[in-house]
Design a protein around this motif. Sequence first.
Motif, PDB file in Angstrom:
ATOM      1  N   ARG A 150      39.258  39.000  35.821  1.00 39.13           N
ATOM      2  CA  ARG A 150      39.285  39.511  34.498  1.00 39.13           C
ATOM      3  C   ARG A 150      38.368  40.341  33.707  1.00 39.13           C
ATOM      4  N   LEU A 151      37.181  40.223  34.042  1.00 34.68           N
ATOM      5  CA  LEU A 151      36.055  41.124  33.558  1.00 34.68           C
ATOM      6  C   LEU A 151      36.208  42.314  33.978  1.00 34.68           C
ATOM      7  N   GLU A 152      36.362  42.429  35.381  1.00 30.93           N
ATOM      8  CA  GLU A 152      36.773  43.916  35.910  1.00 30.93           C
ATOM      9  C   GLU A 152      38.161  44.287  35.482  1.00 30.93           C
ATOM     10  N   PHE A 153      39.190  43.683  35.230  1.00 27.84           N
ATOM     11  CA  PHE A 153      40.100  44.500  34.585  1.00 27.84           C
ATOM     12  C   PHE A 153      39.846  45.182  33.282  1.00 27.84           C
ATOM     13  N   LEU A 154      39.031  44.096  32.542  1.00 28.29           N
ATOM     14  CA  LEU A 154      38.949  44.571  31.286  1.00 28.29           C
ATOM     15  C   LEU A 154      37.765  45.970  31.015  1.00 28.29           C
ATOM     16  N   LYS A 155      36.967  45.728  32.023  1.00 30.85           N
ATOM     17  CA  LYS A 155      35.776  47.020  32.054  1.00 30.85           C
ATOM     18  C   LYS A 155      36.713  48.312  32.541  1.00 30.85           C
ATOM     19  N   LYS A 156      37.711  48.092  33.351  1.00 33.14           N
ATOM     20  CA  LYS A 156      38.637  49.116  33.767  1.00 33.14           C
ATOM     21  C   LYS A 156      39.183  49.834  32.554  1.00 33.14           C
ATOM     22  N   ASN A 179      26.603  29.893  30.271  1.00 32.80           N
ATOM     23  CA  ASN A 179      27.058  29.390  31.616  1.00 32.80           C
ATOM     24  C   ASN A 179      27.927  30.555  32.260  1.00 32.80           C
ATOM     25  N   VAL A 180      28.391  31.627  31.329  1.00 32.35           N
ATOM     26  CA  VAL A 180      28.997  32.769  32.010  1.00 32.35           C
ATOM     27  C   VAL A 180      28.094  34.101  31.957  1.00 32.35           C
ATOM     28  N   SER A 181      27.536  34.373  33.323  1.00 33.66           N
ATOM     29  CA  SER A 181      26.389  35.220  33.542  1.00 33.66           C
ATOM     30  C   SER A 181      26.759  36.644  32.954  1.00 33.66           C
ATOM     31  N   PHE A 182      28.015  36.921  32.808  1.00 30.22           N
ATOM     32  CA  PHE A 182      28.423  38.307  32.457  1.00 30.22           C
ATOM     33  C   PHE A 182      29.014  38.426  31.022  1.00 30.22           C
ATOM     34  N   TYR A 183      28.634  37.385  30.299  1.00 30.02           N
ATOM     35  CA  TYR A 183      29.301  37.209  28.761  1.00 30.02           C
ATOM     36  C   TYR A 183      28.829  38.487  28.066  1.00 30.02           C
ATOM     37  N   GLU A 184      27.633  39.114  28.012  1.00 31.47           N
ATOM     38  CA  GLU A 184      27.453  40.229  27.353  1.00 31.47           C
ATOM     39  C   GLU A 184      28.275  41.541  27.811  1.00 31.47           C
TER      40      GLU A 184
END
Length: 203
Positions: A86-92, A118-123
Amino acid sequence: MIKTIIFDFGNIFINLNIEAAHKHALETFEIERLSEEMLAFNSFYEQGLISTDEFLQFYIENFPKLSREDLIDIWNYMLKHFPKKRLEFLKKLKSSSKYELILLSNTNELHINYIKDNVSFYEDFKNCFDAFYLSHEINLVKPNQDIFEFVLNENKLKAEECLFIDDNTDNIETAKRLNINTWHINPENEDVVNLFETKKHLF
């Protein structure tokens, strides 16, 4: 034409188990249902009308057998996995520069602190958005109409050019009344990464 996509957070990006969390709370508190006072304090906290210390103190006074840490664990029990896809989708989506991206979430301080820890990629996640609204920071909550009007006015948006994605029926209904396009996502069998397949008629 959609120019702005407004996303909820829970069950859109991070998975929640609200039913299990509610059951866990009742069992731990040894009660049959949450009192009106408890529901009111939960709502005040979600809106940022009381501090985390005030919120926890209320529960400590009502359930003195439980520690502050116990209460935080109960409160955060609903927060589950945040799939990286979902992060990858958002970044795209962000890199395409086709849409303004906004997060609009009923989220309190304890929940967001847990997610940050707890979410390492939050930023990375947060940086994908042009605007990032959490209820406790703006003192407004969904499904009230004023929170949607705030987002529209603050960002100078036309409702009919916005798509709002949420898993909560009441939130969706309020957005519809303001002529905002909606996707009432079902987290059981739908995923935000499939946005353009599911809602292709809007794009």
